[in-house]
Scaffold this active site. Structure first.
Site, PDB file in Angstrom:
ATOM      1  N   TYR A 106       0.831  -1.209   0.000  1.00 38.75           N
ATOM      2  CA  TYR A 106       0.000   0.000   0.000  1.00 38.75           C
ATOM      3  C   TYR A 106       0.865   1.258   0.000  1.00 38.75           C
ATOM      4  CZ  TYR A 106      -3.636  -3.385   1.424  1.00 38.75           C
ATOM      5  OH  TYR A 106      -4.498  -4.451   1.501  1.00 38.75           O
ATOM      6  N   LYS A 143       6.771 -13.774   3.377  1.00 42.18           N
ATOM      7  CA  LYS A 143       6.819 -14.660   2.210  1.00 42.18           C
ATOM      8  C   LYS A 143       8.242 -14.606   1.643  1.00 42.18           C
ATOM      9  CE  LYS A 143       4.588 -17.356  -0.776  1.00 42.18           C
ATOM     10  NZ  LYS A 143       3.988 -18.657  -0.415  1.00 42.18           N
ATOM     11  N   ASP A 165       1.084 -18.041   3.750  1.00 46.86           N
ATOM     12  CA  ASP A 165       0.055 -19.022   3.368  1.00 46.86           C
ATOM     13  C   ASP A 165      -0.093 -20.090   4.456  1.00 46.86           C
ATOM     14  OD1 ASP A 165       2.648 -19.587   2.601  1.00 46.86           O
ATOM     15  OD2 ASP A 165       2.134 -20.548   0.705  1.00 46.86           O
ATOM     16  N   ASP A 189      -8.887  -9.564   9.001  1.00 52.30           N
ATOM     17  CA  ASP A 189     -10.318  -9.756   8.729  1.00 52.30           C
ATOM     18  C   ASP A 189     -10.703 -11.226   8.856  1.00 52.30           C
ATOM     19  OD1 ASP A 189     -10.684  -7.033   8.139  1.00 52.30           O
ATOM     20  OD2 ASP A 189     -12.171  -7.534   6.600  1.00 52.30           O
ATOM     21  N   ASP A 211      -3.672  -7.032   6.624  1.00 59.93           N
ATOM     22  CA  ASP A 211      -5.035  -6.632   6.281  1.00 59.93           C
ATOM     23  C   ASP A 211      -5.902  -7.881   6.100  1.00 59.93           C
ATOM     24  OD1 ASP A 211      -7.181  -5.123   5.535  1.00 59.93           O
ATOM     25  OD2 ASP A 211      -6.379  -4.482   3.608  1.00 59.93           O
TER      26      ASP A 211
END
Ligand code: NAI
Ligand code: MG
Length: 328
Positions: free
Chosen positions: A121, A164, A195, A223, A219
């Protein structure tokens, strides 16, 4: 902090219900705080074409922190998110989401510490007709400060560094800096690919304590984690900077249930507890969290988590328990 000055943004929709409910709880604590109401958001945009102005920023700067409800996104392609403007303006680099099961249906109790200013972002994007390059920015300074913040929450707990690094060079830097900072602070750490972390979070969420990760990964994982503990109505969050912070429920303005007394005030009340803890009112923060647990365990809840009570009935019950607990 002596005599904190708090900018209060109710915002739109259920923000206008859950923030007053949380302020009732704040008032019950009889603390020496000043509340400064600031009206920004969709309502302001409809009247003036701007959701937030430079004068609002001046008011925010004159306060110590912001207590924020939710803002409806106006139907305007030129609209710039108010929250993103505030996060950038005050360099609120750490997004903190405690994932704790207040319904006591499980022992889930971990915190996600998400880097809030860079990563995917960064806003650096190059758009060509047939290809778009979005630049992932990871800096040593950005990693150092988010890792240090995560370590401050991880004393006596395990830190899970989520990345990652098998694919992304930028994640090498993130992982290596987080490991260095954890070692310097004597924090027990492990690292996990994002993952694999998503998989483990669903299968075995109780094993996690503090998770530190980059912006996009955080993010998504936060959620997903909200769904593990009863949903948006109970999830609190903080956006923390060096000397400023914003506290808000994770949910939005929920126009589908607004003005009907159905909104769960717990997310806002738990965000209030995070604000109290941030400025050093530890005893009061503990009292608020304990009262929320007790009221939920008595079954005094809104329909989203299985009860039949209204927003104000839940808030009133929490106020009564807080008053009883602080009196003894
Ligand atoms: P939302 O979080 O407002 O609602 C999603 C679903 O969860 C709805 O069914 C709603 O009824 C339910 N819900 C949310 N909070 C609840 C609570 N406290 N108690 C009981 N049920 C609750 O997300 P949605 O519908 O995607 O967005 C609505 C508006 O809010 C949009 O304009 C969006 O842009 C804005 N929004 C603002 C945010 C903020 O200000 N931080 C964050 C997310 C969305
Ligand atoms: Mg919110």
């Amino acid at each position: 902090m002596h005599h904190p000055k708090i900018a209060v943004v109710e915002g739109d929709g259920i923000g206008k219900e859950v923030i007053p409910a949380a302020l009732q709880v704040l008032d019950a604590l009889s603390l020496d705080v000043e509340k400064v109401p600031v009206e920004i958001g969709y309502g302001r945009w409809e009247r003036t074409g701007r959701a937030i102005t430079e004068e609002d920023f001046d008011i925010f700067r004159s306060c110590d922190c912001i207590f924020f409800g939710a803002i409806t996104t106006p139907p305007d392609p030129e609209y710039r998110s108010v929250l993103i403007q505030i996060r950038r303006g005050f360099d609120l680099y750490a997004n903190i989401r405690p994932i704790k099961d207040v319904t006591n249906g499980s022992n889930i109790d971990f915190t996600i510490v998400r880097e809030n200013t860079e990563g995917m972002y960064s806003g650096i994007e190059h758009v060509f007709p047939d290809a778009v390059y979005s630049t992932r920015v990871i800096t040593r300074r950005g990693c150092e400060r988010i890792a240090a913040y995560a370590c401050s929450l991880a004393h006596k707990k395990r830190l899970t560094i989520v990345h990652k690094a098998n694919i992304l060079k930028s994640c090498w830097l993130f992982r290596d800096v987080c490991i260095d900072i954890a070692d310097q602070n004597g924090i027990q750490w492990e690292d996990m690919l994002v993952d694999a972390a998503a998989h483990r979070l669903v299968l075995d969420p109780e094993r996690f304590e503090v998770i530190v990760t980059t912006n996009l990964f955080g993010d998504i994982l936060s959620d997903m984690s909200a769904a593990l503990i009863g949903g948006l109505g109970v999830c609190a969050s903080a956006n923390i900077g060096t000397d400023y912070a914003l506290f808000e429920p994770v949910h939005g303005s929920a126009p589908d249930i607004a003005s009907r007394g159905l909104a769960n005030p717990i997310a806002a009340i738990m965000s209030l507890a995070m604000m109290l803890r941030w400025y050093g009112a530890i005893r009061e923060a503990d009292a608020v969290e304990a009262a929320v647990s007790e009221v939920v365990s008595r079954g005094i809840t809104t329909p989203d988590i299985g009860g039949r009570c209204s927003t104000t009935e839940v808030a009133d019950a929490i106020v009564r328990v807080v008053e009883e607990n602080l009196a003894t």
